[in-house]
Design a protein around this motif. Sequence first.
Motif: not given
Length: 623
Positions: A468-471, A501-503, A444-446
């Motif tokens: 761990t970016p998300r569970p 993904v964002h870098q 959602d853009g975050a």
Amino acid sequence: MPFLLPPEDRELSPHTGWTRAHWEAVADGLLAAVRPYASPGRALINLSGPRASWSGPRSDGLEGYARTFLLAAFRVAGADGADPAGLLEQYAAGLAAGTRSPTTERSLDGDPEAWPVITDRGQAMVEAASIALALRLTRRWLWDRLDPAVRDRAAAWLGEAVRREPNDNNWWLFPLTVGGFLAEAGYPDEGAVARGLERIEPWYLGDGWYTDGRPRAFDHYNGWALHLYPVLHAHLAADRPLLARYGDRLAAHLAGYARTFGGDGAPVHQGRSLSYRFAAAAPLWAGALADRTPLSPGTTRRIASGALRHFLDRGAVSPDGLLTLGWYGPYPPLVQGYSGPASPYWASKGFVGLLLPPTHPVWTATEEPAPAELASAVHPLPAPGWLIQSTAEDGVVRLHNHGSDDQPADSVHADDPLYARLAHSTATGPSTALPDNHFGLVTDGAVSDRGRITPLGAGDGWAASAHTPRPGSTVTSLTLAHGVDEIRAHLVTGADPGTEVHQGGWAVAGSSVDAALTPDGTAWARTGDGLCSALRPLHGFGPATVHQLPDGTAFGPVGALPALTGAVGAGLFVCAARLGRSAPDGFPGLRVSVDGARLEVTWPDGTCHRAELTAEKVTVVRS
């Protein structure tokens, strides 16, 4: 610069031009500038600022007294008691006024000079340490000449520090510092020295590195607190066994720490309390003071003087001679809630070198180059999980972070950009607008936080970690560095296919910035003074873009950030990045191949890294 300085001496100091006389002149200038802000009784120094700290204006006034008193103590003790400006008379008056109300009956409303009572985890405990250290350094010329009643009142106020509970981090060294002085002056120390040393012991991870209370909190507090206080106490107590133990740890720390200063004198912009600025020089001087340093005297002074001059040449001091809350000039996003207008005067610790006599080799030896100036190098620091990359041609130092997150042991907080970024440097700071030097999943853009970092090793030209970016999902990250170039590789497991993904690359900022794309797909942004950030997608990412940063960073009012996006399902995400003062010409001669979770990188000089990533392990071979 608002201070009157002596002429440069380029024969003795070919790199900075500065000598001991410059350090003394800066100390005198800083102390003269705060004098008009002292309260009538001299117990408080009430500097103006955009806001008070969360401890309130009275605590901030005490902070102004304590931190500048420490600077005055270094200045006078270093001159063997010579005090033509009458500094000790002023601070002695403040000591009497600040403690004249009985500690247990004090009402701040009733006594405009009264210092706050030292409480559990209260800011006054921090300031008590600076006052106690200053009194210990100047005991012959100040404390021993006080009226006995004033000494008893001051000891009673300080004594609360050794009976109260500190925050569970480097704060344990504040009661230690107070206890060391009280014991020397004939008052009860409540075992504070032994207790403080015992408490920090589990945080020592070897190779000269402590974590600051939290499981993996590595920053400048290693040098200007966790090493400095035990070594100064051991030195002043003439405790040889203690000095050997903590001095040897400091020497091990300095071997890597000296590599984190840029060729322009800048320390790495990483961690909290960065408005303390040239306090980063304190452990360098302490190593010389304890005769426990791997650095030559000329290198020690070159790095320390370079750090002091770096900030003074770039506006860290206001036109009226006051240190500001920021990096160069004021920069509110950098300031923590505990920092009041006088907080930057912890920079006084950078003047520890004045305790060394003028005849000491650190003052008489010819300056020698800092490590970042000698040769380009990539140096692993396994204990904090860092990889230090420096380039001699431009003096820029980059810290690739695969081990410091400042997360507490029992929960995971939102990322602090000054800790959690994949990389920090001597020439850049994090953006408040977009996540620079960060890889995360987008929902959602975050962009997801990095959270808790698990180090997976650091070695010859590489460092790796997992988070761990998300569970249920894991990102394994690898940085390879060689010369001025970097390869960043990420393996995402457990995330839904198609997840964005964002870098982010390096955020550069200055008075002006321009940006463009090269024909090979490299996005670059360059400041007016030539600092360039480049980012090129190599595998798994789409085309590169550049984002403008209208609010800039701590390094300038405007900035820009190259960035990449991609989608889970492509195996490894791999990109090339660069920060330096070279032309934005892409990455000629760099060859990269990807096979599943395997990566092979051939650098322009023919050197090769081969790596394989899994969720739990990274294997790297260099040839």
